[in-house]
Design an enzyme around this catalytic site. Structure first.
Site, PDB file in Angstrom:
ATOM      1  CB  SER A  47      45.460  81.441   4.733  1.00  0.00           C
ATOM      2  OG  SER A  47      43.965  81.924   4.655  1.00  0.00           O
ATOM      3  CG  LEU A  49      41.888  77.998  13.054  1.00  0.00           C
ATOM      4  CD1 LEU A  49      42.987  77.457  13.877  1.00  0.00           C
ATOM      5  CD2 LEU A  49      40.989  78.666  13.649  1.00  0.00           C
ATOM      6  CE1 TYR A 192      34.406  86.531  11.088  1.00  0.00           C
ATOM      7  CE2 TYR A 192      32.459  86.253  12.567  1.00  0.00           C
ATOM      8  CZ  TYR A 192      33.713  85.836  12.166  1.00  0.00           C
ATOM      9  OH  TYR A 192      34.366  84.702  12.628  1.00  0.00           O
TER      10      TYR A 192
END
Length: 259
Positions: A47, A49, A192
């Site tokens: 999926s 990149l 993140y």
């Protein structure tokens, strides 16, 4: 005499430009040949990149080993690449290795299977990762641990498992992909970074940038629009100003929640 001197200088200039042009052409051909038939491993290939990187490297003629957790999704991607126009007689059929980066016990066996695919690895693209959005106070430590396991410890373990074969062959290229927000502090990205592909570059565009960076063997590449790029420089050159701006942004983002 002046005319002769000028003509000689012009000839030398044109000759120099010709040599430079030839050098650039040879360099371009060498960079293009670097990826042709190179064994490229891409994690998180099903999926985003990772998927676009698989398409880009496949079109460049690389021998792909596609990695991810979902066997069906990996097989579907393999069929899609095999049926693509780029595959007509000049590409290699991708192979797949399914494993979970969050499971430390699965990485060594997965690395062994990866090496069995083509006998070696030329380029490892550590792309797999997860994102999370939340404040530090509201983020449980279990979330931090899972993010670090998948985004850091997993890729490190896979790299260490494949590195000896690269050292033995004295050849190898390791690519680490992360959000540009890893270089700067953004509000509400405590564990993140949140994915904002709608506001940034498309995965297909970034994949081409990754491909070009690998071809040119660049050490560090920032793929970002003007504002994030400026933020990186501001964070380095004027940190007080940068953190003041980020604090203001955090206050603005929190207001709707408290209103």
């Amino acid at each position: 005499m002046d005319y002769i001197t000028s003509t000689a200088a012009l000839s030398l200039l044109l000759g120099g430009l010709g040599v430079f042009g030839l050098f650039r052409l040879l360099q371009w051909m060498r960079m293009k040949a670097y990826l042709r038939s190179a064994v490229v491993v891409i994690t998180g290939a099903t999926s985003g990149l990772g998927r676009e990187c698989a398409k880009a490297f496949h079109a460049a003629g690389a021998k792909l080993v596609l990695c991810g957790r979902n066997v069906e999704a990996l097989e579907e991607l393999t069929r899609e690449l095999a049926a693509s126009p780029a595959s007509q007689g000049k590409t290699h059929r991708p192979l797949t290795v399914a494993f979970d980066l969050a499971d430390p016990e699965s990485i060594a066996p997965a690395a062994a299977r990866i090496l069995q695919c083509f006998g070696h690895v030329d380029i490892l693209v550590n792309n797999a990762g997860i994102s999370y959005r939340g404040t530090i106070a509201d983020t449980k430590v279990d979330v931090d641990r899972r993010v670090m396991e998948i985004n850091y410890f997993g890729p490190v373990a896979l790299t260490k498992a494949l590195l000896p074969s690269m050292v033995t062959r004295r050849q190898g290229h390791i690519v680490a992909i992360s959000s540009v927000q890893g270089k700067i502090s953004i509000p509400f990205r405590s564990a993140y970074m949140d994915k904002n592909t709608a506001q940034g570059r498309s995965p297909a565009e970034v994949a081409q940038e990754v491909l070009a960076a690998v071809r040119k063997k660049k050490k560090d590449v920032v793929v970002a629009d003007l504002v994030p790029s400026l933020a990186i420089y501001l964070r380095t050159l004027a940190p007080r100003v940068f953190f003041s701006i980020m604090a203001s942004r955090a206050r603005k983002e929190r207001k709707p929640k408290n209103s």
